[in-house]
Write an enzyme that holds these catalytic residues in place. Sequence first.
Site, mmCIF file in Angstrom:
data_model
loop_
_atom_site.group_PDB
_atom_site.id
_atom_site.type_symbol
_atom_site.label_atom_id
_atom_site.label_comp_id
_atom_site.label_asym_id
_atom_site.label_seq_id
_atom_site.Cartn_x
_atom_site.Cartn_y
_atom_site.Cartn_z
ATOM 1 N N GLY A 3 5.336 3.633 10.612
ATOM 2 C CA GLY A 3 4.564 5.013 10.795
ATOM 3 C C GLY A 3 4.280 5.388 12.086
ATOM 4 O O GLY A 3 5.003 5.000 13.226
ATOM 5 N N SER A 4 3.182 6.088 12.259
ATOM 6 C CA SER A 4 2.763 6.785 13.649
ATOM 7 C C SER A 4 2.249 5.821 14.513
ATOM 8 O O SER A 4 1.747 4.377 14.358
ATOM 9 C CB SER A 4 1.555 7.958 13.332
ATOM 10 O OG SER A 4 0.550 6.970 12.995
ATOM 11 N N GLU A 38 6.187 -0.907 13.321
ATOM 12 C CA GLU A 38 7.240 0.219 13.959
ATOM 13 C C GLU A 38 6.511 1.416 14.221
ATOM 14 O O GLU A 38 5.901 2.102 13.034
ATOM 15 C CB GLU A 38 8.289 0.068 13.030
ATOM 16 C CG GLU A 38 9.498 0.960 13.799
ATOM 17 C CD GLU A 38 10.449 1.458 12.675
ATOM 18 O OE1 GLU A 38 10.649 2.771 12.817
ATOM 19 O OE2 GLU A 38 10.836 0.722 11.682
ATOM 20 N N CYS A 85 12.671 7.728 12.757
ATOM 21 C CA CYS A 85 12.053 6.852 13.887
ATOM 22 C C CYS A 85 13.115 6.833 14.877
ATOM 23 O O CYS A 85 12.804 6.431 16.118
ATOM 24 C CB CYS A 85 11.937 5.661 13.510
ATOM 25 S SG CYS A 85 12.816 4.732 12.694
ATOM 26 N N GLY A 126 -1.489 4.998 13.755
ATOM 27 C CA GLY A 126 -1.770 4.169 12.654
ATOM 28 C C GLY A 126 -1.373 2.784 12.712
ATOM 29 O O GLY A 126 -2.048 1.881 12.449
ATOM 30 N N GLY A 127 -0.275 2.416 13.568
ATOM 31 C CA GLY A 127 0.199 1.305 13.933
ATOM 32 C C GLY A 127 -0.758 0.598 14.816
ATOM 33 O O GLY A 127 -1.164 -0.669 14.583
ATOM 34 N N GLU A 164 6.844 10.721 21.761
ATOM 35 C CA GLU A 164 7.478 11.254 20.513
ATOM 36 C C GLU A 164 6.719 12.498 20.142
ATOM 37 O O GLU A 164 5.454 12.193 19.932
ATOM 38 C CB GLU A 164 7.624 10.154 19.816
ATOM 39 C CG GLU A 164 8.169 10.338 18.425
ATOM 40 C CD GLU A 164 8.160 9.276 17.309
ATOM 41 O OE1 GLU A 164 9.079 9.275 16.298
ATOM 42 O OE2 GLU A 164 7.181 8.489 17.417
ATOM 43 N N LYS A 167 0.841 -1.081 -0.048
ATOM 44 C CA LYS A 167 -0.036 -0.017 0.074
ATOM 45 C C LYS A 167 0.887 1.218 0.104
ATOM 46 O O LYS A 167 1.610 1.374 0.973
ATOM 47 C CB LYS A 167 -0.919 -0.149 1.279
ATOM 48 C CG LYS A 167 -2.204 0.568 0.962
ATOM 49 C CD LYS A 167 -2.053 2.374 1.061
ATOM 50 C CE LYS A 167 -1.804 2.918 2.517
ATOM 51 N NZ LYS A 167 -1.559 4.235 2.454
#
Length: 528
Positions: free
Chosen positions: A241-242, A265, A302, A245-246, A397, A184
């Site tokens: 990603g964030s 991650e 990251c 989202g994760g 973060e 994606k």
Amino acid sequence: MELTGLSFIGTQRGSRDGASFQAFAPQTGDPLQPVFRSATPQELDHAARLAAEAVASYSQTSGKTRGAFLRHIADGFESHRDVLAQRAHLETALPMPRLTGEVTRTANQLRMFAGVVEEGSWVQARIDPALPDRAPLPRPDIRSMLRALGPVAVFGASNFPLAFSVGGGDTASALAAGCPVIVKAHPAHPGTSELAAAIINESVIAHDLHPGVFSMLFDSGVAIGTALVKHPLIRAVAFTGSLRGGRAIMDLTAARPDPIPCFTEMSSGNPVFILPGALRKGPAALAQSLFGSFTLGAGQFCTKPGIVFLAEAPQSLAFRDELKSFVEQAHPFTLLTSGIASEYHRATDARATQVSLTVEPHLSSEDQNGSEPFHAQATLFTTTLDQLLRQPDLADEIFGPETLLVRCGSTQDYLQAARALAGHLTATVLGDEDDLAANRELIHILEQKAGRVIFNGFPTGVEVTHAMVHGGPYPSTSDPRFTSVGSLAIYRFARPVCFQNFPQTMLPPELQDENPLAISRLRDGKPE
């Protein structure tokens, strides 16, 4: 290589029936051509079915075949280095030297996995021969090895348009394991994604592989990505990603009728502990190095050091003043997307309102180049350990050029600070060898908190090597047992399969007595 704005459904192109969207140039905010089209639900289903059909043949290919395929992709990336880097520069504003280097990194990690599967021992073959005369019961012949999971959904990352995107480490390790991949693409750099997908597609055709081995889907929002995770033929998901989202993807995979492995991650503050030896070497140089690390790539790594623990010492004030000076003199940074910039402004504004939190300096979101929605100012926050322990969310973060300096009474406070940490990708200790020897307990705590513990270096920059671990406890990742960088990443996409009492002719070559591939194996628990 001409851009069409269309997905890859196997080796065929998608339609123009889906929703339209465009990339934007972060440096100007202007839309970029061409117009891209989201994949349709029907195209997603077709890609998933092609991938499922490809499993039977692709998972059974030899290591040499898959290695040659991966090397062909790597060669394609390098032969199109300039066009890839130039398009990525337009879509991300990342500097050209960084992007040409990222092409090299992408090609090198493909070749690393090629070497792993060509050598073959990664399958962890184990052989326990039959013991027909064993009393009271005979033992059957039992052999096991790792086999591919099946179709893998990979989500491209925003901050690495090549190395953690369409042809990045997740794709490379899944293909190496024998898994078809459906990517994606990230909507912030769709042109770069299409170019990378075209290179992989050419390699699929050149090696006469099943067309379902690789697909790439565009998505203007989250609908296609969500449906991809839910699709019953997908057997694993990889995401970078964030945390938001994760976590959403983790929940989707767990809520399926058949939950599947999910490797995300996500969020990491990457704590840094400054010991006396580091300050004695020179507070100015230390401040410069720290500033360079947390603003590298506009703080969109990251592994950015987002929380720094500093004990009171004769050189501490000089270090803080030097760091403050670097931040005050910094020019605005260009972030990857307007959404990332908006979230950075929101998060820094919110943190600036915290009681007993000192901001050095801070500009409100209205003042921070309001006409430049992709821009952000470097920010340094200062707090105390007591405040952090009362408000642990201060360590969350913030994605961008920001860090939090935590003042501690002495290095003895570091133990309390370390115990209070959540999971992180990295933890760094700066000092000398005497400091290290005097802080063994701190190191032991950090081993439980991070996937990579660093001495006298900064965490930004992740080497692609066999020993690298780019993972850690939640919320840095969804599963601390695995890494997304390095050759160990292949183990995310394989599972052990046992063969009992099979004749030699029906066993995979890796498990046959003659060991025709000459791989390392265990026989009765001992290396052959």
